[in-house]
Design a protein around this motif. Structure first.
Motif, PDB file in Angstrom:
ATOM      1  N   LEU A  21      13.998  52.467  28.719  1.00 29.50           N
ATOM      2  CA  LEU A  21      12.559  52.535  28.886  1.00 29.50           C
ATOM      3  C   LEU A  21      11.970  51.162  28.571  1.00 29.50           C
ATOM      4  O   LEU A  21      12.590  50.354  27.873  1.00 29.50           O
ATOM      5  N   VAL A  22      10.760  50.921  29.073  1.00 26.78           N
ATOM      6  CA  VAL A  22      10.008  49.724  28.716  1.00 26.78           C
ATOM      7  C   VAL A  22       8.855  50.161  27.812  1.00 26.78           C
ATOM      8  O   VAL A  22       8.063  51.036  28.164  1.00 26.78           O
ATOM      9  N   GLN A  23       8.795  49.589  26.614  1.00 25.55           N
ATOM     10  CA  GLN A  23       7.768  49.922  25.625  1.00 25.55           C
ATOM     11  C   GLN A  23       6.706  48.829  25.620  1.00 25.55           C
ATOM     12  O   GLN A  23       6.994  47.670  25.330  1.00 25.55           O
ATOM     13  N   TYR A  24       5.474  49.216  25.949  1.00 27.54           N
ATOM     14  CA  TYR A  24       4.350  48.280  26.050  1.00 27.54           C
ATOM     15  C   TYR A  24       3.435  48.468  24.844  1.00 27.54           C
ATOM     16  O   TYR A  24       3.019  49.589  24.530  1.00 27.54           O
ATOM     17  N   PHE A  25       3.114  47.380  24.154  1.00 29.90           N
ATOM     18  CA  PHE A  25       2.283  47.410  22.957  1.00 29.90           C
ATOM     19  C   PHE A  25       0.826  47.138  23.315  1.00 29.90           C
ATOM     20  O   PHE A  25       0.500  46.079  23.848  1.00 29.90           O
ATOM     21  N   LYS A  26      -0.049  48.075  22.962  1.00 31.01           N
ATOM     22  CA  LYS A  26      -1.477  47.959  23.254  1.00 31.01           C
ATOM     23  C   LYS A  26      -2.222  47.310  22.085  1.00 31.01           C
ATOM     24  O   LYS A  26      -1.701  47.221  20.978  1.00 31.01           O
ATOM     25  N   ASP A  27      -3.460  46.899  22.354  1.00 31.98           N
ATOM     26  CA  ASP A  27      -4.332  46.380  21.302  1.00 31.98           C
ATOM     27  C   ASP A  27      -5.171  47.484  20.674  1.00 31.98           C
ATOM     28  O   ASP A  27      -5.932  47.229  19.738  1.00 31.98           O
ATOM     29  N   ASP A  28      -5.031  48.704  21.154  1.00 31.80           N
ATOM     30  CA  ASP A  28      -5.802  49.818  20.610  1.00 31.80           C
ATOM     31  C   ASP A  28      -5.424  50.072  19.155  1.00 31.80           C
ATOM     32  O   ASP A  28      -4.250  50.002  18.790  1.00 31.80           O
ATOM     33  N   ALA A  29      -6.426  50.369  18.348  1.00 32.60           N
ATOM     34  CA  ALA A  29      -6.198  50.715  16.948  1.00 32.60           C
ATOM     35  C   ALA A  29      -6.845  52.063  16.672  1.00 32.60           C
ATOM     36  O   ALA A  29      -7.967  52.332  17.116  1.00 32.60           O
ATOM     37  N   THR A  30      -6.121  52.924  15.967  1.00 30.70           N
ATOM     38  CA  THR A  30      -6.662  54.231  15.602  1.00 30.70           C
ATOM     39  C   THR A  30      -6.372  54.503  14.128  1.00 30.70           C
ATOM     40  O   THR A  30      -5.471  53.916  13.536  1.00 30.70           O
ATOM     41  N   ALA A  31      -7.162  55.412  13.576  1.00 26.30           N
ATOM     42  CA  ALA A  31      -6.954  55.825  12.180  1.00 26.30           C
ATOM     43  C   ALA A  31      -7.474  57.239  12.003  1.00 26.30           C
ATOM     44  O   ALA A  31      -8.236  57.741  12.839  1.00 26.30           O
ATOM     45  N   ARG A  57       6.272  41.211  18.542  1.00 34.80           N
ATOM     46  CA  ARG A  57       7.122  40.171  17.956  1.00 34.80           C
ATOM     47  C   ARG A  57       7.688  40.585  16.600  1.00 34.80           C
ATOM     48  O   ARG A  57       8.868  40.373  16.306  1.00 34.80           O
ATOM     49  N   ILE A  58       6.828  41.185  15.747  1.00 39.03           N
ATOM     50  CA  ILE A  58       7.302  41.592  14.425  1.00 39.03           C
ATOM     51  C   ILE A  58       8.355  42.685  14.549  1.00 39.03           C
ATOM     52  O   ILE A  58       9.403  42.639  13.897  1.00 39.03           O
ATOM     53  N   SER A  59       8.085  43.676  15.396  1.00 39.78           N
ATOM     54  CA  SER A  59       9.040  44.772  15.556  1.00 39.78           C
ATOM     55  C   SER A  59      10.349  44.274  16.152  1.00 39.78           C
ATOM     56  O   SER A  59      11.434  44.691  15.715  1.00 39.78           O
ATOM     57  N   GLU A  60      10.264  43.361  17.124  1.00 33.62           N
ATOM     58  CA  GLU A  60      11.482  42.772  17.686  1.00 33.62           C
ATOM     59  C   GLU A  60      12.308  42.095  16.589  1.00 33.62           C
ATOM     60  O   GLU A  60      13.536  42.291  16.493  1.00 33.62           O
ATOM     61  N   PHE A  85      16.201  49.618  19.998  1.00 35.45           N
ATOM     62  CA  PHE A  85      15.784  48.317  20.533  1.00 35.45           C
ATOM     63  C   PHE A  85      16.928  47.612  21.260  1.00 35.45           C
ATOM     64  O   PHE A  85      18.058  47.571  20.777  1.00 35.45           O
ATOM     65  N   ILE A  86      16.623  47.068  22.445  1.00 36.58           N
ATOM     66  CA  ILE A  86      17.599  46.264  23.194  1.00 36.58           C
ATOM     67  C   ILE A  86      17.183  44.793  23.189  1.00 36.58           C
ATOM     68  O   ILE A  86      17.896  43.942  22.683  1.00 36.58           O
ATOM     69  N   ARG A  87      16.013  44.492  23.728  1.00 34.51           N
ATOM     70  CA  ARG A  87      15.525  43.113  23.707  1.00 34.51           C
ATOM     71  C   ARG A  87      14.045  43.089  24.083  1.00 34.51           C
ATOM     72  O   ARG A  87      13.527  44.016  24.691  1.00 34.51           O
ATOM     73  N   ARG A  88      13.378  42.006  23.691  1.00 33.06           N
ATOM     74  CA  ARG A  88      11.989  41.803  24.097  1.00 33.06           C
ATOM     75  C   ARG A  88      11.961  41.248  25.510  1.00 33.06           C
ATOM     76  O   ARG A  88      12.744  40.365  25.856  1.00 33.06           O
ATOM     77  N   GLU A  97       5.997  43.557  25.869  1.00 30.96           N
ATOM     78  CA  GLU A  97       6.937  44.600  26.252  1.00 30.96           C
ATOM     79  C   GLU A  97       8.331  44.343  25.706  1.00 30.96           C
ATOM     80  O   GLU A  97       8.755  43.193  25.561  1.00 30.96           O
ATOM     81  N   GLN A  98       9.026  45.444  25.414  1.00 35.45           N
ATOM     82  CA  GLN A  98      10.425  45.346  25.040  1.00 35.45           C
ATOM     83  C   GLN A  98      11.215  46.450  25.730  1.00 35.45           C
ATOM     84  O   GLN A  98      10.684  47.524  26.032  1.00 35.45           O
ATOM     85  N   LEU A  99      12.469  46.158  25.971  1.00 39.60           N
ATOM     86  CA  LEU A  99      13.380  47.110  26.583  1.00 39.60           C
ATOM     87  C   LEU A  99      14.035  47.920  25.470  1.00 39.60           C
ATOM     88  O   LEU A  99      14.558  47.347  24.511  1.00 39.60           O
TER      89      LEU A  99
END
Length: 254
Positions: free
Chosen positions: A24-34, A52-55, A70-73, A78-80
């Motif tokens: 899968l491709v995981q895309y990181f959004k700028d959305d913030a929730t609480a 970057r931090i999660s990678e 995790f496979i790679r950024r 996005e990361q694979l």
């Protein structure tokens, strides 16, 4: 992105069909929730920093033998990842009293716990992710006793590693949330760490000042959320300065 098949959209990430079966491709959004999505906002650049931090952390965990999805950024957002069957639990490891633990048990925030405590929460937004026990987990078939043993062992191993990693750059790991999944390969299954490790799901305090360097800045309207995330990345040595560049090692705080 519009040509790809979207598999799932969560509060902070989108999952797309990967280029190969089982990915899968995981895309990181700028959305913030609480507060279970009751508070919403946008933190500009958060997705880039969290990617970057999660990678960085997932790569280190893979290197020490902790299995992850995790496979790679792939790029800035996005990361694979490997496709896994997510176990419907949030696994929280607590080292210092904060958040709901302080509220539930009346322990002052910042109190060092006698040992690391692992808690389980059922992933169900409509129920506000209730806390559950191992009895609930096995009775309702969310995970087997062996799954739970594997999850606990991995959770504590990840905690031990991250406590040392963050301590080396002047940050106290107060608590953090993890998700795990079942990875199926050749009719064999193993439990792996999934989702992400970032200031979105970690409480991170400056070791000297107790300044919050995590999503509590957004939750509590403290301001400077983006700057706090950038500071974590800077200390870990992965914030691009003067343009994109390869990662370097963490900055040791004296």
């Amino acid at each position: 992105m519009s040509r790809r098949k979207q598999i799932y959209e969560g509060k902070a990430k989108i999952l797309y069909e990967g280029p190969e079966p089982g990915t899968l491709v995981q895309y990181f959004k700028d959305d913030a929730t609480a507060f279970n999505n009751q508070k919403k906002g946008t933190v500009t650049g958060k997705g880039v920093i969290n990617n970057r931090i999660s990678e960085y952390i997932m790569t280190l965990l893979n290197e020490i033998g902790v299995p992850t999805h995790f496979i790679r950024r792939l790029n800035m957002r996005e990361q694979l990842i490997k496709e896994v069957e997510i176990i419907p639990l949030e696994v929280v490891v607590r080292n210092v009293a904060a958040g709901s633990l302080s509220t539930r048990l009346g322990i002052p925030e910042g109190t060092q716990l006698p040992r690391s405590i692992v808690e389980f929460f059922y992933k169900a937004d409509e129920l506000n992710d209730p806390m559950v026990t191992e009895e609930h987990i096995t009775a309702f078939g969310w995970a087997s006793p062996q799954d739970i043993d594997d999850i606990l062992a991995l959770a504590l191993r990840v905690n031990d590693f991250l406590v040392g990693l963050f301590l080396g750059v002047g940050i106290r790991l107060v608590d953090f949330k993890m998700e795990f999944g079942r990875l199926w390969q050749n009719d064999e299954m193993r439990i792996v760490l999934a989702d992400e490790i970032s200031p979105d799901n970690c409480r991170l305090w400056d070791i000297r000042t107790n300044e919050k360097l995590d999503k509590d800045r957004f939750r509590r309207d403290l301001g400077g959320t983006a700057e706090a995330y950038q500071e974590v990345a800077r200390r870990l040595g992965i914030l691009p300065e003067g343009g994109p560049r390869d990662m370097k090692g963490p900055e040791v705080m004296q």
